[in-house]
Design a protein around this motif. Structure first.
Motif, PDB file in Angstrom:
ATOM      1  N   ILE A   1       0.862  -1.182   0.000  1.00 31.68           N
ATOM      2  CA  ILE A   1       0.000   0.000   0.000  1.00 31.68           C
ATOM      3  C   ILE A   1       0.900   1.235   0.000  1.00 31.68           C
ATOM      4  O   ILE A   1       1.625   1.479   0.971  1.00 31.68           O
ATOM      5  N   PRO A   2       0.909   2.031  -1.082  1.00 30.31           N
ATOM      6  CA  PRO A   2       1.672   3.274  -1.072  1.00 30.31           C
ATOM      7  C   PRO A   2       0.858   4.396  -0.419  1.00 30.31           C
ATOM      8  O   PRO A   2      -0.305   4.601  -0.783  1.00 30.31           O
ATOM      9  N   VAL A   3       1.446   5.062   0.534  1.00 29.85           N
ATOM     10  CA  VAL A   3       0.809   6.223   1.159  1.00 29.85           C
ATOM     11  C   VAL A   3       1.437   7.456   0.531  1.00 29.85           C
ATOM     12  O   VAL A   3       2.626   7.734   0.739  1.00 29.85           O
ATOM     13  N   LEU A   4       0.650   8.190  -0.231  1.00 29.77           N
ATOM     14  CA  LEU A   4       1.152   9.300  -1.030  1.00 29.77           C
ATOM     15  C   LEU A   4       0.347  10.562  -0.756  1.00 29.77           C
ATOM     16  O   LEU A   4      -0.873  10.505  -0.625  1.00 29.77           O
ATOM     17  N   ASP A   5       1.029  11.690  -0.699  1.00 23.78           N
ATOM     18  CA  ASP A   5       0.380  12.992  -0.742  1.00 23.78           C
ATOM     19  C   ASP A   5       0.667  13.542  -2.130  1.00 23.78           C
ATOM     20  O   ASP A   5       1.730  14.106  -2.385  1.00 23.78           O
ATOM     21  N   ASP A   6      -0.260  13.354  -3.056  1.00 23.51           N
ATOM     22  CA  ASP A   6       0.000  13.641  -4.461  1.00 23.51           C
ATOM     23  C   ASP A   6      -0.522  15.001  -4.916  1.00 23.51           C
ATOM     24  O   ASP A   6      -0.693  15.231  -6.119  1.00 23.51           O
ATOM     25  N   ARG A   7      -0.752  15.902  -3.980  1.00 23.92           N
ATOM     26  CA  ARG A   7      -1.296  17.200  -4.373  1.00 23.92           C
ATOM     27  C   ARG A   7      -0.380  17.953  -5.327  1.00 23.92           C
ATOM     28  O   ARG A   7      -0.858  18.611  -6.266  1.00 23.92           O
ATOM     29  N   LEU A   8       0.934  17.878  -5.102  1.00 27.93           N
ATOM     30  CA  LEU A   8       1.864  18.563  -5.995  1.00 27.93           C
ATOM     31  C   LEU A   8       1.810  17.966  -7.396  1.00 27.93           C
ATOM     32  O   LEU A   8       1.793  18.698  -8.393  1.00 27.93           O
ATOM     33  N   ALA A   9       1.749  16.641  -7.499  1.00 30.97           N
ATOM     34  CA  ALA A   9       1.732  15.983  -8.805  1.00 30.97           C
ATOM     35  C   ALA A   9       0.455  16.278  -9.578  1.00 30.97           C
ATOM     36  O   ALA A   9       0.449  16.214 -10.816  1.00 30.97           O
ATOM     37  N   ARG A  10      -0.630  16.590  -8.874  1.00 31.59           N
ATOM     38  CA  ARG A  10      -1.914  16.826  -9.547  1.00 31.59           C
ATOM     39  C   ARG A  10      -2.104  18.266  -9.990  1.00 31.59           C
ATOM     40  O   ARG A  10      -3.096  18.593 -10.649  1.00 31.59           O
ATOM     41  N   LEU A  11      -1.175  19.147  -9.645  1.00 33.42           N
ATOM     42  CA  LEU A  11      -1.318  20.555 -10.023  1.00 33.42           C
ATOM     43  C   LEU A  11      -1.068  20.739 -11.521  1.00 33.42           C
ATOM     44  O   LEU A  11      -0.225  20.050 -12.108  1.00 33.42           O
ATOM     45  N   PRO A  12      -1.767  21.663 -12.159  1.00 35.55           N
ATOM     46  CA  PRO A  12      -1.496  21.938 -13.582  1.00 35.55           C
ATOM     47  C   PRO A  12      -0.083  22.477 -13.767  1.00 35.55           C
ATOM     48  O   PRO A  12       0.412  23.260 -12.938  1.00 35.55           O
ATOM     49  N   ARG A  13       0.578  22.035 -14.825  1.00 33.92           N
ATOM     50  CA  ARG A  13       1.971  22.443 -15.068  1.00 33.92           C
ATOM     51  C   ARG A  13       2.104  23.960 -15.142  1.00 33.92           C
ATOM     52  O   ARG A  13       3.139  24.520 -14.774  1.00 33.92           O
ATOM     53  N   ALA A  14       1.072  24.629 -15.600  1.00 32.00           N
ATOM     54  CA  ALA A  14       1.158  26.082 -15.741  1.00 32.00           C
ATOM     55  C   ALA A  14       1.373  26.764 -14.393  1.00 32.00           C
ATOM     56  O   ALA A  14       2.010  27.823 -14.314  1.00 32.00           O
TER      57      ALA A  14
ATOM     58  N   LEU B   1       3.237  25.751 -12.097  1.00 29.88           N
ATOM     59  CA  LEU B   1       4.583  25.441 -11.617  1.00 29.88           C
ATOM     60  C   LEU B   1       5.653  26.001 -12.544  1.00 29.88           C
ATOM     61  O   LEU B   1       6.810  25.572 -12.500  1.00 29.88           O
ATOM     62  N   ALA B   2       5.290  26.979 -13.360  1.00 32.50           N
ATOM     63  CA  ALA B   2       6.183  27.472 -14.408  1.00 32.50           C
ATOM     64  C   ALA B   2       7.420  28.161 -13.847  1.00 32.50           C
ATOM     65  O   ALA B   2       8.520  28.013 -14.393  1.00 32.50           O
ATOM     66  N   THR B   3       7.273  28.912 -12.767  1.00 33.56           N
ATOM     67  CA  THR B   3       8.405  29.625 -12.178  1.00 33.56           C
ATOM     68  C   THR B   3       8.338  29.535 -10.658  1.00 33.56           C
ATOM     69  O   THR B   3       7.268  29.302 -10.090  1.00 33.56           O
ATOM     70  N   ASP B   4       9.490  29.748 -10.011  1.00 37.34           N
ATOM     71  CA  ASP B   4       9.509  29.753  -8.546  1.00 37.34           C
ATOM     72  C   ASP B   4       8.587  30.833  -7.990  1.00 37.34           C
ATOM     73  O   ASP B   4       7.883  30.614  -6.999  1.00 37.34           O
ATOM     74  N   ALA B   5       8.578  31.992  -8.629  1.00 33.81           N
ATOM     75  CA  ALA B   5       7.747  33.095  -8.140  1.00 33.81           C
ATOM     76  C   ALA B   5       6.271  32.739  -8.204  1.00 33.81           C
ATOM     77  O   ALA B   5       5.500  33.036  -7.275  1.00 33.81           O
ATOM     78  N   LEU B   6       5.867  32.083  -9.279  1.00 34.32           N
ATOM     79  CA  LEU B   6       4.466  31.686  -9.424  1.00 34.32           C
ATOM     80  C   LEU B   6       4.102  30.601  -8.404  1.00 34.32           C
ATOM     81  O   LEU B   6       3.034  30.656  -7.785  1.00 34.32           O
ATOM     82  N   ILE B   7       4.980  29.642  -8.214  1.00 29.65           N
ATOM     83  CA  ILE B   7       4.745  28.587  -7.219  1.00 29.65           C
ATOM     84  C   ILE B   7       4.544  29.188  -5.845  1.00 29.65           C
ATOM     85  O   ILE B   7       3.599  28.851  -5.121  1.00 29.65           O
ATOM     86  N   ASP B   8       5.448  30.108  -5.473  1.00 28.82           N
ATOM     87  CA  ASP B   8       5.368  30.711  -4.139  1.00 28.82           C
ATOM     88  C   ASP B   8       4.112  31.543  -3.965  1.00 28.82           C
ATOM     89  O   ASP B   8       3.509  31.569  -2.883  1.00 28.82           O
TER      90      ASP B   8
END
Length: 262
Positions: A136-149, A151-158
């Motif tokens: 059973i993998p226990v995963l917090d996959d919220r980051l993986a499910r975010l739209p790539r757009a 995550l384009a830049t560090d400033a946008l992510i923050d």
């Protein structure tokens, strides 16, 4: 009981920002594991005079001590207290409200004769192996499910998704983040082994697609935790030029594996 802890920096000339520990209480029943993956800071700064490795060392130490010594506390309560304990020494000198104040992912597991409790925050992985070999993998996959757009830049992510509702969460200076973690509990007799991996080690499954989580645990069980890290390093080196799998990711990341047969 069998325990293995392997943690290797991505680069020998840079400090390892991961943390790993296994705690066994003196009264002889149960134990815990802790794995943290520090978030590499941007070149623009973090508002803090302390390094990420300083942060993960102190947060990891607090988590280990509290999990072993306070069996009456839930794992979110333990994480909340550990974050507060880590923040106190530099609250007066550093800007802990900065979006890039030192922070990390968290994997925390505690087992007793009756149960295995777990907590996962952000993109490190906890694997629970059953007696029949299923995993059973226990995963917090919220980051993986975010739209790539987003995550384009560090400033946008923050600005948009880091420790924001609708985004993803890491352990930094806000103790309330503990309530955002993925948590659960399973009967002790249903768990034959536990494995915790930072994403640098989980690349074997998640990035290079060499096998599934069952094969991953089987590899660690048979050949050891170091064998998994060595295989990841070989895959990274082979893909360094073409970057078919690595793409824009760093070539080598800190890689940590903890394996426990309680």
């Amino acid at each position: 009981m069998r325990t293995e802890v392997v943690s290797e920096p991505g680069h020998r000339d840079r400090p390892n920002e991961d943390f790993a520990s296994v705690g066994l209480p003196a009264f002889g029943q149960g134990g815990c594991l802790v794995v943290l993956d520090g978030v590499t800071p941007p070149r623009t700064g973090t508002g803090c005079s302390h390094s990420v490795s300083w942060f993960t060392t102190r947060l990891g130490g607090a988590l280990t001590e509290l999990t072993v010594s306070c069996p009456d506390l839930t794992l979110p309560e333990i994480l909340s207290r550990a974050i507060l304990r880590t923040a106190e020494p530099h609250a007066a000198t550093c800007d802990l409200s900065h979006p890039r104040t030192p922070q990390s992912t968290v994997v925390l597991a505690r087992w007793s004769a009756e149960t295995v409790d777990y907590l996962v925050l952000s993109d490190s992985v906890l694997l629970l192996e059953s007696a029949d070999g299923s995993v059973i993998p226990v995963l917090d996959d919220r980051l993986a499910r975010l739209p790539r757009a987003s995550l384009a830049t560090d400033a946008l992510i923050d600005a948009v998704v880091r420790n924001k509702e609708g985004g993803f969460f890491t352990a930094a200076a806000d103790p309330s983040v503990a309530e955002r973690a993925v948590t659960g509990s399973v009967p002790r007799h249903e768990v034959r082994a536990l494995a915790a991996l930072t994403d640098g080690a989980a690349r074997w499954v998640e990035k290079f697609r060499e096998g599934d989580w069952v094969r991953c645990v089987g590899l660690v069980r048979k050949e050891g935790a170091r064998a998994l890290v060595e295989r990841v390093r070989a895959l990274e080196a082979a893909d360094k030029e073409e970057r078919t799998y690595l793409r824009r990711s760093k070539t080598h990341d800190d890689a940590t594996v903890v394996f426990v047969e309680p």
